[in-house]
Design an enzyme around this catalytic site. Structure first.
Site, PDB file in Angstrom:
ATOM      1  N   LEU A 227       0.821  -1.204   0.000  1.00 24.47           N
ATOM      2  CA  LEU A 227       0.000   0.000   0.000  1.00 24.47           C
ATOM      3  C   LEU A 227       0.867   1.272   0.000  1.00 24.47           C
ATOM      4  CD1 LEU A 227      -2.824   1.236   0.145  1.00 24.47           C
ATOM      5  CD2 LEU A 227      -2.613   1.183   2.637  1.00 24.47           C
ATOM      6  N   ASP A 228       0.646   2.129  -0.965  1.00 27.00           N
ATOM      7  CA  ASP A 228       1.316   3.437  -1.058  1.00 27.00           C
ATOM      8  C   ASP A 228       2.840   3.322  -1.085  1.00 27.00           C
ATOM      9  OD1 ASP A 228      -1.189   4.610  -0.976  1.00 27.00           O
ATOM     10  OD2 ASP A 228      -1.178   4.820   1.190  1.00 27.00           O
TER      11      ASP A 228
END
Lengths: 284, 284, 284, 284
Positions: A227-228
């Site tokens: 994530l990210d």
């Protein structure tokens, strides 16, 4: 300059003569290079280059350029991509409820800031249906929750295939795309509303406000299973002060999100981004 | 404007009439306000203000201004500080091996960008002794390691007392100051060589390089017991690209570190920083 | 990467095969290119490139590289320069009364941000003599006024010859250099304390204050006979507000002047600047 | 905070007690100040302030606030304006052929970034008629040339009256408004596509390209009789390089123009801009 061009994006272990080898391939076949840029990552021992040349006057027919180039590139252990400027990529924009990035991408598309087709908008909410209608783009409302994620992602994939999509742009989609989905469709650009790696995850503006930062940012990056944490294409920032509450951060951030996402998408569509490891070279 | 001034920094629960009450205190005693700024944090229900006025013509003698103001401030549950512009604060600069922030602070001091005395430099290395000598500042070499930290911090504290230091500036000191030390001497400003909260801790430029960010930053903040988590005073950033290796990030970062630290120190010395919770108001 | 390198800066009318020709010259002589960048100005029909390669393993002795390359370059109507990284350029810094750019350049030199020797400081005032002494640099005080300009410039030229100076850096010299001087010694970089072409000439910060701008800037440029109109190498800006009086502009501007001048000088010394017409290509 | 507020913008010769006097006026009438900011221009001997307070609980009825305040303000030789937050200003947007600023202002209006009504678009070209229709805004096509300027400006003035317009926003109108028109309708904000005072007049991006600048800018300012010389409200810049041709400058500039114009309009509509001489105070 408006005649069609071919672009090679190449990465390979660094060694002598690479610039000459690649340039000779173009020149010996009658090509006129209009852009060439290269970068050597000495730490990684890697040579990365982008070469764009006019197809007019080039002696090799398109269909065999790849094979011909591979005869040179394969012995060099290179990874390469070949793009033609008149093959127009097709984009799906994924949104949630916020409209600023969507409007902005549509406006830039109309203003010819990048060459692409935008036949499809997917959203987990119905809110932006009207904007899609206004600009004649198909809008598919695919609500996502914990229970239906797998089947809804299947529908999303089906739509991407049906519309022959080359690139998904998460324009404030606000949902996590599953690892499985990414493995099936890896060309995804996201705008994260913080200066990554600060404020990963949900509510970055609230996190930024809590931390009392004096600058906020936005990050355009490729989506990976972490994530990210995917390769960053573009970042920008704006100053904030004690005068700015969370709503002000959100408002100021929207301007960043629009421009940063647009620059990332534009660089990708112009074949100026080369990913290696978790980094990017963005050729100017 | 060069006559001495008094400055009040006040924070208190927000309520009607605060601006009037504080301004009346100055005015009814014959003071001429030359700077006043206030901020209301509606989420926190807090009113914060800075008022600076000329002492010339002010009817109250210095010694009783505090007591007189407290008669107004105490019923309002306010926290306040009173500073006089001709009480020159004394700074200790703590360094390690890098000289850029030290040189810069000394140069700005000579250029009268801020009013302070710099009688003391402390370092865990002998390297910058010569610079101290060049500018006539006492230099104390106090090597720190895991085993001697407690006793060496005692020596540092002793020096701060001996030199009557008001503010410690960690100008790339590269050591963690213990919680115990901070509780005994809490006025410490640090320059962290990243855009906090990204890249807390050691080697932020290496971390930034690994993450492949397109912008790097620096953060000037008060030091608290939580590493790199104290109230932020100032931040700034600079763009980087794939062309920049770790050494380039370090080089570019030095320019940021110099200016960000200097701005933070200057704002503090001009009594323009009000800390509340883990945030700052930096009055312009 | 620390072995000596050669660098070619080339400009010539654009035509097919230039990248290949130049790269082949290096490769066929056994050279390893470590940096190559090129730019085509389509409006001007001009191709501009910078190629840097390691001398180690290169088959041509230094003395004949130029002649050998010219055999290729002359038929292409190209202008070219050849530089060797171990030929250390010699800089004269010219100052007036302000010390910030001088200190900064000296500090960067010590910090090895650029490779050069700084044997000479020339000033029309005696004020900075002490700094020169501190760092062991010869300081020549050559007062200039309307009446003695011609003879004093003759002295300056003599000094440049005596010290074998390659580059003059006007680090806030605050005097106009005559057209005649420039024609005799054309390698001069100046820092102008405005965002050119705004506020040409004297007192740009006062001009900026009068105009009420919200941003101020600084410009590093080559000096030409037209005042403040030479090719721009580097510019940067900083925000200001109504809070900033002229002295604040001057203070904030100094930070800009330091970094902008340093970047311009560094780019020049690394042979990354190619001038054509009144413009520059600054290779990254 | 959403109850209606009143805002006073005041400028007057500086003297003791002004903060107290103005704050007392609000407080003694039961008002709760939610924003107060002041600035003293010592060079001009001028005190400038913005005070905003909640009308709820304020003892004076709206109709007499002005008269009551004037009793205090007149003896101080002050200029003042009084605004109520629920009196929604009416904007006319004037455009030519380019749509980016128009789209942007409309989007920000829909996003409630500022409070206003936009009932009218005037253009010297028919091109953007469709956008007006899309968003339900009246569009008047008033072609302007040298011969018909006087009569067409009369029509424009008539429309401003008919639509009860408070503010004209020149969103890339690309025409010079006559001195006569300005004297009759002086509330006009323009976006100039350069970093003023650089590149006054026509084709600033071409001028910037010719000059070889490394940064371009945009300026939001009030329109006065002197072309591009009115008081500046907001400026911003973006870096450019030799890679950017005129079209790139235009593209990059559009992003600046959008945000700079929007910030200027927003500051004006929030009554945060105080003009004095040819300068502005923009209260934060």
């Amino acid at each position: 300059m408006n005649s069609p061009t071919a672009t090679l994006l190449i990465s390979c272990p660094d060694r002598k003569g690479l610039v000459a080898k690649f340039a000779n391939f173009i020149y010996s076949n009658g090509g006129n290079i209009i852009h060439a840029d290269q970068h050597t990552d000495f730490a990684a021992g890697l040579f990365l280059t982008r070469i764009e040349w006019q197809l007019e006057g080039f002696n090799l027919p398109r269909e065999i350029i790849g094979a011909a180039f591979n005869a040179i590139a394969a012995p060099l252990q290179s990874n390469w991509q070949l793009h033609f400027s008149d093959t127009v990529p097709r984009i799906a924009i994924w949104v949630s409820r916020q409209d600023h990035c969507l409007y902005d991408l549509i406006w830039r598309h109309k203003a010819k800031e990048f060459t692409a087709e935008i036949p499809l908008i997917i959203s987990n909410h119905p809110d932006l249906q009207e904007i899609a209608a206004q600009f004649g783009i198909d809008y598919h409302h695919i609500p996502i929750n914990k229970d239906n994620k797998i089947e809804q992602e299947a529908k999303q994939l089906e739509l991407l295939q049906k519309y022959q999509i080359d690139l998904v742009v998460l324009a404030k989609y606000m949902q996590i795309v599953s690892q499985d989905f990414i493995s099936k469709f890896p060309k995804i650009i996201n705008i994260h509303h913080s200066f990554l790696p600060a404020f990963v995850g949900a509510n970055p503006y609230h996190q930024a406000y809590e931390r009392g930062v004096k600058i906020i940012g936005a990050t355009g990056h490729y989506v990976t299973a972490d994530l990210d944490a995917g390769p960053i294409i573009e970042q920008d920032v704006v100053k904030v002060s004690h005068r700015d509450n969370v709503n002000d951060l959100i408002r100021k951030g929207k301007d960043l999100e629009r421009t940063v996402l647009a620059r990332a998408v534009r660089a990708h569509l112009q074949n100026r981004v080369l990913v290696y490891g978790n980094r990017t070279v963005v050729f100017e």
